[in-house]
Every structure is written in structure tokens, then in C-alpha cells.
Design a protein around this motif. Structure first.
Motif, PDB file in Angstrom:
ATOM      1  N   VAL A   1       0.893  -1.347  -0.023  1.00  0.00           N
ATOM      2  CA  VAL A   1      -0.026  -0.041   0.001  1.00  0.00           C
ATOM      3  C   VAL A   1       0.850   1.101   0.101  1.00  0.00           C
ATOM      4  O   VAL A   1       0.867   2.013  -0.773  1.00  0.00           O
ATOM      5  CB  VAL A   1      -0.928   0.196   1.154  1.00  0.00           C
ATOM      6  CG1 VAL A   1      -1.878   1.336   1.228  1.00  0.00           C
ATOM      7  CG2 VAL A   1      -1.956  -1.344   1.171  1.00  0.00           C
ATOM      8  N   LEU A   2       1.930   1.087   0.867  1.00  0.00           N
ATOM      9  CA  LEU A   2       2.873   2.354   0.892  1.00  0.00           C
ATOM     10  C   LEU A   2       3.348   2.723  -0.234  1.00  0.00           C
ATOM     11  O   LEU A   2       3.599   3.928  -0.758  1.00  0.00           O
ATOM     12  CB  LEU A   2       3.807   2.132   1.783  1.00  0.00           C
ATOM     13  CG  LEU A   2       4.602   3.346   2.604  1.00  0.00           C
ATOM     14  CD1 LEU A   2       3.898   4.231   3.580  1.00  0.00           C
ATOM     15  CD2 LEU A   2       5.786   2.744   3.450  1.00  0.00           C
ATOM     16  N   LEU A   3       4.192   1.710  -0.997  1.00  0.00           N
ATOM     17  CA  LEU A   3       4.865   2.018  -2.074  1.00  0.00           C
ATOM     18  C   LEU A   3       4.156   2.385  -3.216  1.00  0.00           C
ATOM     19  O   LEU A   3       4.386   3.250  -4.149  1.00  0.00           O
ATOM     20  CB  LEU A   3       5.832   0.807  -2.476  1.00  0.00           C
ATOM     21  CG  LEU A   3       6.950   0.727  -1.657  1.00  0.00           C
ATOM     22  CD1 LEU A   3       7.714  -0.471  -1.816  1.00  0.00           C
ATOM     23  CD2 LEU A   3       7.864   1.866  -1.643  1.00  0.00           C
ATOM     24  N   SER A   4       3.119   1.882  -3.351  1.00  0.00           N
ATOM     25  CA  SER A   4       1.983   2.006  -4.703  1.00  0.00           C
ATOM     26  C   SER A   4       1.508   3.580  -4.294  1.00  0.00           C
ATOM     27  O   SER A   4       1.413   4.221  -5.342  1.00  0.00           O
ATOM     28  CB  SER A   4       0.952   1.089  -4.691  1.00  0.00           C
ATOM     29  OG  SER A   4       0.045   1.285  -3.625  1.00  0.00           O
ATOM     30  N   GLY A   5       1.247   3.916  -3.136  1.00  0.00           N
ATOM     31  CA  GLY A   5       0.864   5.233  -2.879  1.00  0.00           C
ATOM     32  C   GLY A   5       2.027   6.270  -3.380  1.00  0.00           C
ATOM     33  O   GLY A   5       1.735   7.388  -3.642  1.00  0.00           O
TER      34      GLY A   5
ATOM     35  N   PRO B   1       0.046   2.111 -10.262  1.00  0.00           N
ATOM     36  CA  PRO B   1       0.465   1.900  -8.962  1.00  0.00           C
ATOM     37  C   PRO B   1      -0.245   0.694  -8.395  1.00  0.00           C
ATOM     38  O   PRO B   1       0.564  -0.134  -7.662  1.00  0.00           O
ATOM     39  CB  PRO B   1      -0.202   2.999  -8.175  1.00  0.00           C
ATOM     40  CG  PRO B   1      -0.362   4.225  -9.085  1.00  0.00           C
ATOM     41  CD  PRO B   1      -0.489   3.492 -10.325  1.00  0.00           C
ATOM     42  N   GLU B   2      -1.354   0.233  -9.146  1.00  0.00           N
ATOM     43  CA  GLU B   2      -1.668  -1.120  -8.626  1.00  0.00           C
ATOM     44  C   GLU B   2      -1.134  -2.235  -9.123  1.00  0.00           C
ATOM     45  O   GLU B   2      -1.134  -3.404  -8.246  1.00  0.00           O
ATOM     46  CB  GLU B   2      -3.455  -1.111  -9.103  1.00  0.00           C
ATOM     47  CG  GLU B   2      -3.697  -1.223 -10.434  1.00  0.00           C
ATOM     48  CD  GLU B   2      -3.876   0.330 -11.205  1.00  0.00           C
ATOM     49  OE1 GLU B   2      -4.402   0.297 -12.176  1.00  0.00           O
ATOM     50  OE2 GLU B   2      -3.354   1.411 -10.418  1.00  0.00           O
ATOM     51  N   VAL B   3      -0.411  -2.130  -9.925  1.00  0.00           N
ATOM     52  CA  VAL B   3       0.546  -3.065 -10.638  1.00  0.00           C
ATOM     53  C   VAL B   3       1.742  -3.519  -9.206  1.00  0.00           C
ATOM     54  O   VAL B   3       1.864  -4.579  -9.094  1.00  0.00           O
ATOM     55  CB  VAL B   3       1.401  -2.964 -12.001  1.00  0.00           C
ATOM     56  CG1 VAL B   3       2.136  -3.803 -12.250  1.00  0.00           C
ATOM     57  CG2 VAL B   3       0.240  -2.917 -13.082  1.00  0.00           C
ATOM     58  N   LEU B   4       2.338  -2.181  -8.840  1.00  0.00           N
ATOM     59  CA  LEU B   4       3.189  -2.402  -7.960  1.00  0.00           C
ATOM     60  C   LEU B   4       2.574  -2.960  -6.538  1.00  0.00           C
ATOM     61  O   LEU B   4       3.227  -4.021  -6.135  1.00  0.00           O
ATOM     62  CB  LEU B   4       3.912  -1.074  -7.722  1.00  0.00           C
ATOM     63  CG  LEU B   4       4.619  -0.770  -6.528  1.00  0.00           C
ATOM     64  CD1 LEU B   4       5.986  -1.785  -6.631  1.00  0.00           C
ATOM     65  CD2 LEU B   4       5.234   0.565  -6.235  1.00  0.00           C
ATOM     66  N   ALA B   5       1.454  -2.508  -6.118  1.00  0.00           N
ATOM     67  CA  ALA B   5       0.647  -3.225  -5.187  1.00  0.00           C
ATOM     68  C   ALA B   5       0.788  -4.497  -5.310  1.00  0.00           C
ATOM     69  O   ALA B   5       0.792  -5.315  -4.191  1.00  0.00           O
ATOM     70  CB  ALA B   5      -0.459  -2.251  -4.894  1.00  0.00           C
ATOM     71  N   ASP B   6       0.050  -4.880  -6.466  1.00  0.00           N
ATOM     72  CA  ASP B   6      -0.241  -6.421  -6.625  1.00  0.00           C
ATOM     73  C   ASP B   6       0.991  -7.355  -6.606  1.00  0.00           C
ATOM     74  O   ASP B   6       1.209  -8.145  -5.857  1.00  0.00           O
ATOM     75  CB  ASP B   6      -0.758  -6.463  -7.773  1.00  0.00           C
ATOM     76  CG  ASP B   6      -2.333  -6.199  -7.771  1.00  0.00           C
ATOM     77  OD1 ASP B   6      -2.965  -6.008  -6.776  1.00  0.00           O
ATOM     78  OD2 ASP B   6      -2.904  -6.131  -8.949  1.00  0.00           O
ATOM     79  N   GLY B   7       2.160  -6.764  -7.209  1.00  0.00           N
ATOM     80  CA  GLY B   7       3.128  -7.413  -7.238  1.00  0.00           C
ATOM     81  C   GLY B   7       4.117  -7.763  -5.822  1.00  0.00           C
ATOM     82  O   GLY B   7       4.505  -8.896  -5.563  1.00  0.00           O
TER      83      GLY B   7
END
Length: 206
Positions: free
Chosen positions: A88-92, A187-193
Motif C-alpha cells: 500500500v505504501l509504495l504504490s501510494g 500503482p496497482e501493479v506495484l501493489a499487486d506484485g
């Protein structure tokens, strides 16, 4: 003679930096001349040199603004309490960086400019110092954030907090590079990964 207002001076400086950023994003630092910048911003040489003695000074100013945008997103995230999980943090952070409209650039163009600036620090000591100072600030802030994870009991204590912080920073930086090179970074790609990596169970690998 009427005094020029500070608002006018700031607006003129902004006009120069935004125009130069468009030139640099289009043609690169070394492919852009001061004549290109003058043509882009529609100002005389005297008007531009009043604010910036040369192209290197414009690059330095754009570097500081760009790094400040990225640094600000990291700093804002580090102040969240309690801190959200890394996905959550990094995707934000990535979303805030790429959503910024610094210099009026499209998100991929802004990411490309950031990559060019990172590259330019390898040959310019002044820019390298700007980057080093900003990176040190981010590392310190995110080390405290990792320690907050540990205090909350969601991170084991056998890994140095600075190592985790550097890895998290590198992940966000890597996605900025992906946006510059390939586009379509969400951002959601980073969150999912990250969520997928965080769900791995080492016990099942033995």
C-alpha cells in the motif's frame, strides 16, 4: 519606474524552467542548446540570463525541483502512522510521484526527465551532491518507518532497517524507470506484485 512584483518574477522563472524541461525531455540535456530554450519560452537571452547564467544552472534548478517532488512523496509516506504495509505504501508513493504535473509534463515524460537527471548526476558533481543529500534524507526517514514496522510486530528483527528501507526506495525508483522506458506503469501493479511477494511462505519451499 514601477517595481516588478515578486509574483511576476516567480512566474517568469517558472516559465523558463517549464520550457527548458520540455526541451530537455524532448531532446536530452546535451541535445538542447540555450537557443532552443529561448525559442521554447519565447524570451530574449537577456531575460533568461537574468535568472540563470547558463544551461547548467537551469539543469540544476530543474534537478532540485524534480528530486524534491520524488523526495516529498517518500517523506509524506514516512510520516504515516501507523504505516501501511509496503504494498500500500509504495504504490501510494508511486502514484503521487507520477500524478505530479511538475513542468506541465505528461507522466511518462516526467519519468523520463527524472531518469535523465539521475544519469546526469554521474558527470556533474553539483547535481550529484543534490542527489546524495536527498537520498540520505529519504533513507533516514524510511529507516524510521521500517523501525515502526518492527515496533508493530509485523517485521522480524534480523534484517537491518536501513537495508529494508533502501530496498523499498529502489522498488519505487525502479517503477519510475519502467514508466520512462515502457510506459503504462500503474500503482496497482506495484501493489499487486509486492502483495504477491509478501505472501510467499519459505516453509513450503523446503
Amino acid at each position: 519606474m514601477a517595481r516588478v512584483s515578486q509574483e511576476h518574477l516567480d512566474a517568469r522563472r517558472r516559465q523558463i524552467l517549464d520550457g527548458a524541461a520540455r526541451c530537455f525531455a524532448r531532446s536530452g540535456f546535451h541535445g538542447t542548446s540555450m537557443q532552443d530554450v529561448l525559442k521554447e519560452v519565447g524570451l530574449s537571452a537577456g531575460a533568461v540570463y537574468r535568472y540563470f547564467p547558463g544551461k547548467e544552472d537551469i539543469i540544476a534548478a530543474i534537478t532540485e525541483e524534480t528530486f524534491a517532488t520524488i523526495r516529498g512523496a517518500f517523506a509524506e509516506a514516512s510520516r504515516m502512522s501507523p504505516p501501511p504495509t509496503p504494498d500500500v505504501l509504495l504504490s501510494g508513493v508511486l502514484g503521487r510521484v507520477l500524478a505530479g504535473e511538475l513542468h506541465g509534463l505528461e507522466r511518462r515524460t516526467f519519468a523520463a526527465l527524472a531518469v535523465q537527471l539521475w544519469s546526469e548526476t554521474l558527470r556533474d558533481e553539483r547535481l550529484a551532491r543534490q542527489l546524495d543529500e536527498g537520498y540520505a534524507t529519504m533513507r533516514a526517514a524510511w529507516t524510521k518507518l521500517v523501525e515502526a514496522y518492527r515496533d508493530a510486530g509485523i517485521l522480524s528483527g534480523d534484517v537491518a532497517a536501513d537495508h529494508v528501507a533502501r530496498t523499498m526506495i529502489a522498488t519505487a525508483q525502479g517503477f519510475i524507470v519502467q514508466e520512462a522506458l515502457f510506459g503504462d506503469v500503474r500503482p496497482e501493479v506495484l501493489a499487486d506484485g509486492l502483495r504477491g511477494l509478501m505472501s510467499m511462505d519459505p516453509q513450503k519451499a523446503s
